[in-house]
Design a protein around this motif. Structure first.
Motif, mmCIF file in Angstrom:
data_model
loop_
_atom_site.group_PDB
_atom_site.id
_atom_site.type_symbol
_atom_site.label_atom_id
_atom_site.label_comp_id
_atom_site.label_asym_id
_atom_site.label_seq_id
_atom_site.Cartn_x
_atom_site.Cartn_y
_atom_site.Cartn_z
ATOM 1 N N ALA A 172 0.831 -1.209 0.000
ATOM 2 C CA ALA A 172 0.000 0.000 0.000
ATOM 3 C C ALA A 172 0.862 1.255 0.000
ATOM 4 O O ALA A 172 0.510 2.278 0.557
ATOM 5 N N GLN A 173 1.996 1.172 -0.650
ATOM 6 C CA GLN A 173 2.912 2.314 -0.768
ATOM 7 C C GLN A 173 2.657 3.024 -2.088
ATOM 8 O O GLN A 173 2.467 2.387 -3.124
ATOM 9 N N THR A 174 2.652 4.354 -2.036
ATOM 10 C CA THR A 174 2.525 5.170 -3.228
ATOM 11 C C THR A 174 3.792 6.002 -3.372
ATOM 12 O O THR A 174 4.229 6.641 -2.413
ATOM 13 N N THR B 89 3.236 5.755 2.750
ATOM 14 C CA THR B 89 2.682 4.452 3.130
ATOM 15 C C THR B 89 1.434 4.660 3.975
ATOM 16 O O THR B 89 1.256 5.703 4.606
ATOM 17 N N ALA B 90 0.584 3.659 4.003
ATOM 18 C CA ALA B 90 -0.681 3.759 4.735
ATOM 19 C C ALA B 90 -0.522 3.433 6.215
ATOM 20 O O ALA B 90 -1.486 3.493 6.963
ATOM 21 N N ASP B 91 0.680 3.116 6.673
ATOM 22 C CA ASP B 91 0.870 2.706 8.062
ATOM 23 C C ASP B 91 1.064 3.881 9.027
ATOM 24 O O ASP B 91 1.342 3.676 10.197
#
Length: 192
Positions: free
Chosen positions: A89-91, A120-122
């Protein structure tokens, strides 16, 4: 003024005009126009590249593109490239003033005011790299540079002499890192 003076001035003006006309006509006749390898050019370009399964590999926006037919190369100005890694889920967003894309190998050469931002979504702060001359592989989602770069993440920052990155796996390698350590409310204690 007499008519003779006006006639001489008019004749002189005619000779000067004829001379300039002849010189300009000669320059136009001797133009050597060679065929160009550019088969198209466009402005405000938005592109999408997918893999063999139809999943989005990358998105690209550019203010201008020149496509060279024989070399299968595209020269892009004011590039914005977006990669997304579905597993992590990394952009990754990359911007550069100039880029050259080899369509056969999917290699890209980036130049002038390059910025890469990894999100990242974290909940971790974005990782931002800035530099000048980078080389990338759009299929493998890798980047490298032999030029100095500046790296920031949250309140942390450092400079490196060169780097390589595999954005698909999140592996980054930096060489000759230089940073400052500053304890809270004090001046820098070390500079490496």
């Amino acid at each position: 003024m007499s008519n003779k003076v006006l006639l001489v001035l008019g004749l002189l003006l005619f000779v000067v005009a004829a001379y300039f006309y002849h010189e300009n006509r000669t320059a136009l006749v001797n133009l050597n126009l060679e065929p160009s390898d550019i088969d198209y050019q466009a402005t405000d370009v938005q592109g999408l590249q997918t893999d063999d399964n139809g999943a989005i590999n990358y998105r690209v926006n550019a203010a201008r593109v020149l496509h060279y037919q024989q070399a299968q190369v595209a020269a892009l100005d004011n590039l914005q490239l977006n990669w997304r890694n579905p597993q992590s889920a990394q952009t990754v967003t990359i911007t550069a003033k100039h880029a050259q894309l080899d369509e056969n190998t999917q290699k890209i050469v980036l130049a002038d005011h390059i910025t890469m931002r990894s999100h990242t979504a974290d909940g971790k702060p974005d990782l931002t790299l800035t530099g000048q001359d980078w080389v990338g592989d759009l299929n493998r989602k890798t980047l490298s540079s032999q030029q100095p770069i500046h790296v920031e993440q949250g309140n942390n920052a450092f400079d490196a002499a060169r780097f390589s990155a595999d954005t698909a796996t999140g592996d980054y390698a930096f060489e000759r890192v230089q940073m400052q350590f500053m304890p809270p409310n004090q001046s820098p204690v070390a500079n490496y």
